[in-house]
Scaffold this active site. Structure first.
Site, PDB file in Angstrom:
ATOM      1  N   GLU A 172       0.831  -1.223   0.000  1.00 51.89           N
ATOM      2  CA  GLU A 172       0.000   0.000   0.000  1.00 51.89           C
ATOM      3  C   GLU A 172       0.858   1.263   0.000  1.00 51.89           C
ATOM      4  OE1 GLU A 172      -3.126  -0.287   2.993  1.00 51.89           O
ATOM      5  OE2 GLU A 172      -4.023  -1.974   1.926  1.00 51.89           O
ATOM      6  N   GLU A 296      -5.174  -8.226  -0.821  1.00 52.49           N
ATOM      7  CA  GLU A 296      -5.887  -7.992   0.449  1.00 52.49           C
ATOM      8  C   GLU A 296      -7.321  -7.671   0.089  1.00 52.49           C
ATOM      9  OE1 GLU A 296      -4.407  -5.290   3.475  1.00 52.49           O
ATOM     10  OE2 GLU A 296      -2.332  -5.749   2.922  1.00 52.49           O
TER      11      GLU A 296
END
Ligand code: AHR
Length: 492
Positions: A172, A296
């Site tokens: 991320e 995810e």
């Protein structure tokens, strides 16, 4: 209205990669310590791994598990967590503001993966870590020459290389919450250099680029720069999302219909992402279209239990997990990996106490899809009853996908019935071919959409199995309200 699901066994969408049933384990809360790893517990094996947890994970059939983060990896030093336990280094951990003892690390994780039959997928620190550290970790794990790092691994008791195939570069990186957040330009540049050096270190690895987790307008630019600068060095483009029945993560607060309409968001994201990647791969003359890893995904409300991030899921969350698998199956030609985040205690289908565990509601659809999914996704057509929300109208009540096994003899049809009160009848019709008789039915359901599984009542939501029969080219099934059904048909 009559609901019809029409299936042409020759209309295929693509091969299903079993890696869509992947998982993700992060050093976060009680995931590792007190979840997977609890040395000294009567439930632990000789390596300190919880036997009951290993058994539950085996039921999920996870082919790949990502580790060690997540946000955690952006401050991780792999060297702190290898070698004799007495020499492990405890560190202040800034992603989750915890103390990290590092008593569980690379070698423990790889042992754990081998025990549950999963391929390890390691994410390297592209936050406050550098490419030297990343390539050293890769050499430590996969090297076979007599180098310092290979000797170090051997001295830790691992003579043979671990042969870790999947490596992610960062986590991320598009999020300001990340240690070492990067602009699109910065990450494209960093990825290129990390990837180059890592592929030199071991050309057999497959690399995942951290593409999008914050779905704000510059996500397209991120993907564009990555593909333009590093397209040939990217084996998967990784994307993340979390959803929930609340205004922050869904459309509105505690509104079942809007929550069920999340199928549209999944479709929109996957269709937009795969379209963009396709266009960029052609424009940059890449020989193939880079596959997607949703590495995810899950339902997440950020609920804390005694200071730890721990969700208790209900039945409607289990329906949303099933809708994710329907979406991944419908996008089988591009989605080649997906990792539910996470596996134990934190945002997870398995919930432990020192004395045992509970299989959460979301465990059940995961297990059913993983155990029954075929090899090829089918391009089915269905129509019938609809529902509407303030944002959508005419959404089909049933959310459906289907797969075929490699021998062409088993058809699996997955139906999420998004009504709250009524059973829904649907005819499943084969365009050609015939059912051979036996049908195995798996129904995930519970008393109401808010039902949860807890230590006090662990089986409010479970899977019920039944044997049915189907002859000829048509089968009519009744799908219970708020349920997930998998029908596995034998074909002639
Ligand atoms: O899975 C929990 C966290 O969610 C991960 O650490 C991070 O990558 C994401 O924001």
């Amino acid at each position: 209205m009559t609901n019809k699901i029409s299936i042409d066994l020759e209309r295929t969408l693509g091969q299903i990669d079993r890696n869509i049933f992947g998982g993700f384990a992060e050093h976060l809360g009680r995931h590792i310590y007190g979840g997977i790893y609890e040395p000294g517990s009567p439930l632990a094996d000789d390596d300190g791994l919880r036997r009951d947890v290993l058994d539950a994970i085996r039921r999920l059939g996870m082919p790949v598990i990502r580790y060690p983060g997540g946000n955690f990896v952006s401050g991780y030093r792999w060297r702190d967590a290898v070698g004799p336990q007495a020499e492990r280094k405890a560190r202040m951990e800034l992603a989750w503001h915890d103390l990290e003892p590092n008593t569980f690390g690379t070698n423990e994780f790889i042992d754990f993966c081998r025990k549950v039959g999963s391929e390890p997928y390691l994410a390297v620190n592209c936050g406050d870590g550098d490419m030297r550290e990343a390539r050293d970790w890769l050499e430590y794990c996969n090297g076979s020459q007599d180098t310092e790092l290979v000797k170090l691994r051997r001295s830790h008791g691992f003579e043979e290389p671990h042969r870790v195939k999947y490596w992610g570069i960062g986590n991320e990186v598009d999020g300001p919450w990340q240690t070492g957040f990067k602009t699109p330009e910065e990450y494209a540049r960093a990825y290129t250099e990390f990837a180059k050096v890592m592929k030199w270190t071991d050309p057999n690895i497959e690399l995942l680029a951290s593409a999008v987790s914050l779905w704000v307008p510059d996500w397209t630019e991120r993907v564009q720069l990555l593909i333009e600068q590093a397209g040939k060095l990217i084996d998967y483009l990784a994307i993340h999302w979390y959803v929930g029945n609340d205004a922050k993560r869904g459309y509105r607060d505690d509104d079942f219909a809007s929550y069920m309409a999340l199928s549209e968001l999944l479709e929109e994201r996957l269709a937009a992402f795969e379209g963009l990647v396709y266009a960029l791969c052609r424009a940059n003359k890449l020989e193939r279209t880079i596959p997607i890893a949703v590495d995810e995904w899950n339902v997440w409300y950020r609920v804390h239990n005694e200071g730890k991030l721990e969700e208790i899921y209900n039945l409607e969350d289990a329906l949303v997990v099933a809708m994710h698998f329907n979406a991944f199956i419908r996008h089988a030609s591009t989605v080649k990996m997906a990792n539910i985040a996470q596996i134990v205690n934190v945002i997870a289908p398995i919930f432990t106490s020192p004395e045992g565990l509970v299989l959460q509601t979301t465990f059940h659809p995961f297990e059913v899809y993983s155990q029954t999914c075929g090899d090829t996704a089918l391009d089915i057509h269905w129509s019938g009853d609809t529902f509407s929300t303030p944002e959508h109208s005419g959404l089909r009540v049933l959310d459906v996908s289907a797969t075929l096994d490699s021998a062409g003899k088993k058809l699996a049809v997955y139906v999420v019935n998004r009504t709250e009160t009524a059973a829904t009848e649907a005819e499943i019709r084969l365009v050609e071919g015939r059912f051979a008789g036996p049908v195995r039915s798996y129904v995930v359901n519970g008393p109401d959409i808010k039902a949860t599984n807890t230590f006090e009542a662990p089986e409010q939501v479970t899977t019920r199995q039944e044997s049915l029969t189907a002859q000829g080219g048509s089968f009519t099934g009744s799908f219970e309200p708020h349920s997930v059904t998998a029908l596995v048909f034998d074909l002639e």
